[in-house]
Scaffold this active site. Sequence first.
Site, PDB file in Angstrom:
ATOM      1  N   ASP A 130       0.824  -1.209   0.000  1.00 13.04           N
ATOM      2  CA  ASP A 130       0.000   0.000   0.000  1.00 13.04           C
ATOM      3  C   ASP A 130       0.861   1.264   0.000  1.00 13.04           C
ATOM      4  O   ASP A 130       1.962   1.279   0.560  1.00 13.04           O
ATOM      5  CB  ASP A 130      -0.901  -0.009   1.243  1.00 13.04           C
ATOM      6  CG  ASP A 130      -2.055   0.963   1.131  1.00 13.04           C
ATOM      7  OD1 ASP A 130      -2.334   1.448   0.011  1.00 13.04           O
ATOM      8  OD2 ASP A 130      -2.674   1.257   2.169  1.00 13.04           O
ATOM      9  N   ASN A 140     -10.517  -2.729  -6.660  1.00  8.88           N
ATOM     10  CA  ASN A 140      -9.724  -1.776  -7.440  1.00  8.88           C
ATOM     11  C   ASN A 140     -10.288  -1.541  -8.839  1.00  8.88           C
ATOM     12  O   ASN A 140      -9.927  -0.559  -9.502  1.00  8.88           O
ATOM     13  CB  ASN A 140      -8.276  -2.245  -7.555  1.00  8.88           C
ATOM     14  CG  ASN A 140      -7.496  -2.111  -6.267  1.00  8.88           C
ATOM     15  OD1 ASN A 140      -6.525  -2.827  -6.045  1.00  8.88           O
ATOM     16  ND2 ASN A 140      -7.908  -1.197  -5.399  1.00  8.88           N
TER      17      ASN A 140
END
Length: 244
Positions: free
Chosen positions: A15, A63
């Site tokens: 991340d 996503n």
Amino acid sequence: MIETNIPQHIAIIMDGNGRWATERGQERTVGHKAGVDTVRRITAECVRLGVKYLTLYTFSTENWNRPADEVSALMGLVLSSLEDEIFMKNNVRFRVIGDLKRLPDEVQQKLHETEEHTARNDAMTMVVALSYSSRWEITNAVRQIVQEGIRAEDITEQTISQHLTTAFMPDPDLLIRTGGELRISNYLLWQIAYSELYFCDTYWPDFDEQCLHQAIESYQRRQRRFGKTEEQVEGERPTPIPSL
């Protein structure tokens, strides 16, 4: 060099790529490209340390809701990164898990080719979670069990584990999340039931070998009890990793 208690399976939520780029006044895709460089370094270091499985959360099913141009750039990055000879250079086998049917045909083809090309490598297996979410995986496993006609009374934890996309490898010993967030984000929910968790503020593009060592040092200082008491668990805590 680590001599004892190396986590055999490390899973990572990579991340912070987008924020890393934004804070530098650049497009988010620049951060994703920098993140690929980090993958190269961390993969090589994991091989050197003797890690056997490295699972990387690359693109979640959620996503797909990102801006179309970013998704397109990420798919292109997947294609270009698979050209990297890091797999052959480091004797790494490549595997991919996820809802691959949603990926562009050219990406699916390249993933398949890379799996075949690296199938005999045996130093470590790198598993890329692509178009993946744990709820999708568990739902899919349940569907398979029903389709196979397995009776409810015959379903065990092992039955479910054997129908997950990760059935070919052991559960993670250590889960690392970079970027400062303190959540699991629908990643390997079944598999990390007894994994050790490690969170750090470092954005993925800045996560280097020393950061990896710090995560493993934290893992080595812990006593994994799997529901037992401290008195039941035998053995001493291993020597931590020496500084780089």
